[in-house]
Every structure is written in C-alpha cells, then in structure tokens.
Write a protein that holds these residues in place. Structure first.
Motif, PDB file in Angstrom:
ATOM      1  N   ALA A  25      11.613 -14.721   8.109  1.00  0.00           N
ATOM      2  CA  ALA A  25      13.064 -13.734   7.880  1.00  0.00           C
ATOM      3  C   ALA A  25      13.981 -13.253   8.432  1.00  0.00           C
ATOM      4  O   ALA A  25      15.093 -12.760   8.374  1.00  0.00           O
ATOM      5  N   GLY A  26      12.788 -11.978   9.547  1.00  0.00           N
ATOM      6  CA  GLY A  26      13.363 -11.622  10.586  1.00  0.00           C
ATOM      7  C   GLY A  26      13.267 -10.362   9.583  1.00  0.00           C
ATOM      8  O   GLY A  26      13.299  -8.918  10.399  1.00  0.00           O
ATOM      9  N   VAL A  27      12.684  -9.341   8.709  1.00  0.00           N
ATOM     10  CA  VAL A  27      12.410  -8.762   8.149  1.00  0.00           C
ATOM     11  C   VAL A  27      11.245  -8.000   8.871  1.00  0.00           C
ATOM     12  O   VAL A  27      10.545  -8.214   9.191  1.00  0.00           O
ATOM     13  N   SER A  28      11.113  -6.754   9.005  1.00  0.00           N
ATOM     14  CA  SER A  28      10.341  -5.976  10.437  1.00  0.00           C
ATOM     15  C   SER A  28       9.055  -6.098   8.984  1.00  0.00           C
ATOM     16  O   SER A  28       8.558  -6.076   8.222  1.00  0.00           O
ATOM     17  N   GLN A  29       7.715  -5.159  10.238  1.00  0.00           N
ATOM     18  CA  GLN A  29       6.722  -5.559   9.163  1.00  0.00           C
ATOM     19  C   GLN A  29       6.461  -4.280   8.396  1.00  0.00           C
ATOM     20  O   GLN A  29       5.530  -4.828   7.604  1.00  0.00           O
ATOM     21  N   ARG A  30       7.146  -3.531   9.067  1.00  0.00           N
ATOM     22  CA  ARG A  30       6.801  -2.339   8.140  1.00  0.00           C
ATOM     23  C   ARG A  30       7.929  -2.318   6.008  1.00  0.00           C
ATOM     24  O   ARG A  30       7.611  -2.053   5.312  1.00  0.00           O
ATOM     25  N   LYS A  31       9.219  -3.429   6.835  1.00  0.00           N
ATOM     26  CA  LYS A  31       9.841  -3.119   5.441  1.00  0.00           C
ATOM     27  C   LYS A  31       9.085  -4.076   4.792  1.00  0.00           C
ATOM     28  O   LYS A  31       8.786  -4.148   3.046  1.00  0.00           O
ATOM     29  N   ALA A  32       8.628  -5.347   5.491  1.00  0.00           N
ATOM     30  CA  ALA A  32       7.938  -6.265   4.568  1.00  0.00           C
ATOM     31  C   ALA A  32       6.735  -5.486   4.092  1.00  0.00           C
ATOM     32  O   ALA A  32       6.512  -5.917   2.970  1.00  0.00           O
ATOM     33  N   ALA A  33       5.924  -4.566   4.109  1.00  0.00           N
ATOM     34  CA  ALA A  33       4.641  -4.410   3.525  1.00  0.00           C
ATOM     35  C   ALA A  33       5.597  -3.062   1.686  1.00  0.00           C
ATOM     36  O   ALA A  33       4.810  -3.442   1.214  1.00  0.00           O
ATOM     37  N   GLU A  34       6.066  -2.491   2.739  1.00  0.00           N
ATOM     38  CA  GLU A  34       7.458  -2.557   0.861  1.00  0.00           C
ATOM     39  C   GLU A  34       7.710  -3.095   0.148  1.00  0.00           C
ATOM     40  O   GLU A  34       7.837  -3.097  -0.869  1.00  0.00           O
ATOM     41  N   ILE A  35       7.896  -4.165   0.583  1.00  0.00           N
ATOM     42  CA  ILE A  35       8.465  -5.136  -0.083  1.00  0.00           C
ATOM     43  C   ILE A  35       6.844  -5.755  -0.957  1.00  0.00           C
ATOM     44  O   ILE A  35       7.489  -6.619  -2.005  1.00  0.00           O
ATOM     45  N   LEU A  36       6.335  -6.386  -0.273  1.00  0.00           N
ATOM     46  CA  LEU A  36       5.146  -6.481  -1.060  1.00  0.00           C
ATOM     47  C   LEU A  36       3.929  -5.249  -1.980  1.00  0.00           C
ATOM     48  O   LEU A  36       4.328  -5.778  -2.956  1.00  0.00           O
ATOM     49  N   SER A  37       4.790  -4.470  -1.286  1.00  0.00           N
ATOM     50  CA  SER A  37       4.282  -2.686  -2.638  1.00  0.00           C
ATOM     51  C   SER A  37       4.596  -3.065  -3.620  1.00  0.00           C
ATOM     52  O   SER A  37       4.423  -3.069  -4.841  1.00  0.00           O
ATOM     53  N   LEU A  38       6.097  -2.915  -3.912  1.00  0.00           N
ATOM     54  CA  LEU A  38       7.049  -3.286  -4.367  1.00  0.00           C
ATOM     55  C   LEU A  38       6.388  -4.553  -5.625  1.00  0.00           C
ATOM     56  O   LEU A  38       6.687  -4.136  -6.983  1.00  0.00           O
ATOM     57  N   LEU A  39       6.798  -5.123  -5.413  1.00  0.00           N
ATOM     58  CA  LEU A  39       6.439  -6.400  -5.461  1.00  0.00           C
ATOM     59  C   LEU A  39       4.959  -7.252  -6.170  1.00  0.00           C
ATOM     60  O   LEU A  39       5.143  -7.622  -7.587  1.00  0.00           O
ATOM     61  N   LEU A  40       4.426  -6.667  -5.188  1.00  0.00           N
ATOM     62  CA  LEU A  40       2.542  -6.746  -6.319  1.00  0.00           C
ATOM     63  C   LEU A  40       2.045  -5.485  -6.897  1.00  0.00           C
ATOM     64  O   LEU A  40       1.264  -6.281  -7.017  1.00  0.00           O
ATOM     65  N   GLY A  41       2.590  -4.676  -6.774  1.00  0.00           N
ATOM     66  CA  GLY A  41       2.010  -3.667  -7.068  1.00  0.00           C
ATOM     67  C   GLY A  41       0.634  -2.669  -6.153  1.00  0.00           C
ATOM     68  O   GLY A  41      -0.100  -2.005  -6.936  1.00  0.00           O
ATOM     69  N   HIS A  42       0.959  -3.549  -4.866  1.00  0.00           N
ATOM     70  CA  HIS A  42      -0.426  -2.597  -3.847  1.00  0.00           C
ATOM     71  C   HIS A  42      -0.190  -2.445  -3.196  1.00  0.00           C
ATOM     72  O   HIS A  42       0.629  -3.546  -2.253  1.00  0.00           O
TER      73      HIS A  42
END
Length: 136
Positions: A25-42
């Motif tokens: 979807a064009g999300v940067s890897q750093r931003k994707a890491a932040e999103i996954l941290s928020l969604l999955l709690g890790h």
C-alpha cells in the motif's frame, strides 16, 4: 484446542501478511513497524519488516523464473496500461504484460507478468522469448 487457533500458534494474524499488505500500500517500513506495534501490541523493528518483505520479493522472483510445462492448450496474452509512480521520475504510463495458460485438463495458470514501457511488438517479443526460455 480452540477451533480458530491452530496448535502452537501464538497469533491469529500472520505478521508477514500484514507487513506485505502495508508495504504494497506504499507505507514505509518504519511507519509499518509503528502500525504493527499498535495493532499487535508487540514492537517490530523496521529491520524485521525489511526481512519479511525481502522474503516475499524472493518468492516473487522464484515464481517469475520458474520452469513452465511444455504443453498448454491455450495461452492468453494481454496488456493492461497503468500509470506508475517512479521515484525521481514522476508518473509514467507503463503496461503490465500478462500471460495466462490453460492446461489440457482445463486448469488455469498465470505464466508470468511483466511491467514494461507502453505496449509494443518489441515488448511482446521479449515476453514470448522469456516464456520460450522457461520451457513453454
């Protein structure tokens, strides 16, 4: 075991699939890491996501270079024109060349896809040459 959770699985979501979807979807890897941290709690580092996306790119490369069966009942060729955003170049019109094969038993298979400049005889010559080299 619960019906929705396979034995020894710690997550309902495959982190790799989510990471690849965000990357696509064009999300940067750093931003994707932040999103996954928020969604999955890790916490996931951008290096981890880079490794996941590299695995997917390797699998796509293996798919694109695999040997093809010698015999197909039909081969459909088509090109789809798209506007593509290139880093440093802006938006350019390119064509996705697609080859779809139908086996003698009726099973459909994607033989390959290529993102090339606008559709031309030279582009199709390259596509057909590659299919020939891969065994079709």
């Amino acid at each position: 075991y619960p019906a929705f959770l396979k034995p020894y699985v710690r997550r309902l979501v495959d982190v790799g699939e989510v990471a690849v979807a965000l990357y696509a979807a064009g999300v940067s890897q750093r931003k994707a890491a932040e999103i996954l941290s928020l969604l999955l709690g890790h916490r996931y580092s951008h290096e981890t996501l880079s490794a996941l996306t590299d695995q997917v790119l390797e699998a796509a490369g293996a798919f694109r270079t695999r040997l093809l069966p010698e015999e197909m009942a039909f081969v459909y060729l088509d090109g789809l024109s798209l506007k593509v955003l290139r880093d440093g170049e802006g938006v350019a019109r390119e064509t996705v060349y697609v080859a779809l094969g139908v086996t003698p038993s009726g099973e459909r298979r994607v033989l390959g896809f290529w993102l090339l400049p606008p559709e031309s005889a030279l582009g199709w010559e390259g596509v057909l040459g590659e299919l020939w080299q891969r065994g079709l």
